[in-house]
Design an enzyme around this catalytic site. Structure first.
Site, PDB file in Angstrom:
ATOM      1  N   GLY A  99      17.685  -5.572   5.973  1.00  0.00           N
ATOM      2  CA  GLY A  99      17.155  -5.240   7.282  1.00  0.00           C
ATOM      3  C   GLY A  99      17.968  -5.765   8.445  1.00  0.00           C
ATOM      4  O   GLY A  99      17.903  -5.222   9.552  1.00  0.00           O
ATOM      5  N   GLU A 140      18.899   0.370   5.966  1.00  0.00           N
ATOM      6  CA  GLU A 140      17.688   0.525   6.778  1.00  0.00           C
ATOM      7  C   GLU A 140      18.054   0.875   8.225  1.00  0.00           C
ATOM      8  O   GLU A 140      18.343  -0.008   9.018  1.00  0.00           O
ATOM      9  CB  GLU A 140      16.860  -0.765   6.754  1.00  0.00           C
ATOM     10  N   TYR A 258       4.615 -12.156   1.357  1.00  0.00           N
ATOM     11  CA  TYR A 258       4.488 -12.754   2.677  1.00  0.00           C
ATOM     12  C   TYR A 258       3.435 -11.972   3.456  1.00  0.00           C
ATOM     13  O   TYR A 258       2.966 -10.912   3.011  1.00  0.00           O
ATOM     14  CB  TYR A 258       5.819 -12.730   3.445  1.00  0.00           C
ATOM     15  N   TRP A 347       9.253  -8.590  -2.538  1.00  0.00           N
ATOM     16  CA  TRP A 347      10.134  -9.301  -1.624  1.00  0.00           C
ATOM     17  C   TRP A 347       9.371 -10.532  -1.134  1.00  0.00           C
ATOM     18  O   TRP A 347       8.337 -10.365  -0.503  1.00  0.00           O
ATOM     19  CB  TRP A 347      10.533  -8.412  -0.437  1.00  0.00           C
TER      20      TRP A 347
END
Length: 367
Positions: A99, A140, A258, A347
């Site tokens: 990202g 991305e 997360y 992730w």
């Protein structure tokens, strides 16, 4: 007679043939390791995974070659041997991009055959020299129709190069995967479906980051599996890929280790989609699962599992956190199995809390 039967099955019951081929593939129970997390590779419990992604290698915009930052070279070069010391059967893939990588560099690289070749050849050389079992693309995101077309060319040429390299060297062909947007279109731009289907071993569907304090002024499930009345959900994304022509057996469902913390405008309005005024706890509101569990242990917030959207959240005073806990992970892994997906990925491993979510996912899959 057998050939006629296969033809009959193909046209009459195509899902049966899809199951036949998908049953022969090894399931993917995967996670990314992020170099930026500083989580030690030697601490990864690789027994809980079939595949591990080492993230991220970089794209040099000047040479169009894949490189590894000098600070990461020692960890990347020993990544496979380190995780295989605990699980000799785990497969490793070198992931390129991420990202924080400039999407313009990928767009430029993919725009010309010569620069694509530099990228492809260097990726193979690097993967072999570091003993990875495969390569993973995380661009991305392609943001024009031309960039999507060029992505298709890149994937097609990459697969051809991998096949040729395997033939010449006699080594097993390197795996090839890619992490893509949650839907088969990136805000109406359709991914190059034919090239994806023919070139990739599987797709990592990034079914997360749906809501966050940086871009939504209400609380929300960051990685909802369902979201009635909207297209912002993991289930909608998976079904869009299948409708586009990608078989379920090439789809790997992603979920986050997360979550995000918001500041509520009104402590008494504390459900999903409650008005909020921005991030809480950290500048961006992002918290690893281990940090979330620590907050819960220290502050005793109210905890909620919403089975309708498949997401967890907790709140205390004006602090509201959306995340995936064990209930959500169980439901998502069960969804992947029930829909004949190839597997799941997370992730990232360093954000887990003493392997709670990783172990939950593995046990739910039935490893």
């Amino acid at each position: 007679m057998a050939a006629k039967l296969l033809i009959f099955l193909f046209f009459t019951f195509p899902f049966l043939l899809q199951f036949h081929f998908s049953a022969g593939q090894n399931p993917v129970r995967a996670a990314y390791w992020a170099a930026g997390s500083e989580y030690p590779v030697s601490s990864i419990n690789s027994t809980l995974f079939t595949h591990l992604f080492c993230a991220f290698a970089d794209l040099d915009p000047q040479t169009n070659r894949v490189t590894v930052a000098s600070a990461n070279q020692a960890r990347f070069s020993s990544f496979t041997s380190t995780v295989q010391s605990r699980n000799p059967n785990v497969k490793t893939l070198l992931s390129i991009g991420g990202g924080s990588s400039p999407p313009a560099a990928f767009a430029s690289m993919a725009s010309q055959a010569s620069s694509r070749k530099s990228f492809i050849d260097s990726s193979i050389s690097l993967a072999r020299s570091y003993n990875f079992h495969g390569l993973d693309l995380d661009w991305e995101y392609p943001s024009t129709a031309t960039e999507m077309t060029n992505l298709g060319s890149l994937l097609t040429e990459w697969r051809t190069a991998l096949n040729n390299e395997s033939t010449v060297t006699g080594k097993p062909r390197l795996l090839l995967s890619a992490a893509f947007f949650r839907n088969s279109d990136y805000y109406t731009l359709l991914y190059p479906i034919t090239a994806i289907r023919n070139s990739l071993d599987w797709i990592n569907v990034m079914a997360y980051d749906f809501y966050g304090p940086g871009w939504s002024n209400v609380t929300g499930p960051p990685a909802a599996l369902y979201n009635p009345g909207t297209q912002v959900s993991g289930d909608y994304g998976i079904r869009s890929w299948i409708r586009s022509g990608i078989p379920a057996s090439k789809l790997v469902l992603g979920f986050p280790f997360y979550g995000y913390a918001w500041t509520l405008l009104n402590a008494n309005n504390n459900g999903l989609f409650a008005p909020a005024s921005g991030a809480a706890i950290t500048p961006g509101g992002d918290l690893g699962y281990g940090q979330i569990r620590a907050f819960i242990g220290q502050n005793g917030p109210s905890e909620v599992y919403n089975a309708t959207v498949v997401s967890n959240y907790c709140f205390k005073n004006t602090t509201w956190i959306g995340y995936d806990d064990t209930q959500s992970i169980k439901a998502k892994v069960s969804y992947a199995k029930q829909n004949a997906l190839l597997g799941y990925f997370a992730w990232h491993v360093g954000a887990d809390d003493n392997w709670t979510l990783s172990r939950t996912a593995s046990q739910t899959w039935g490893a």
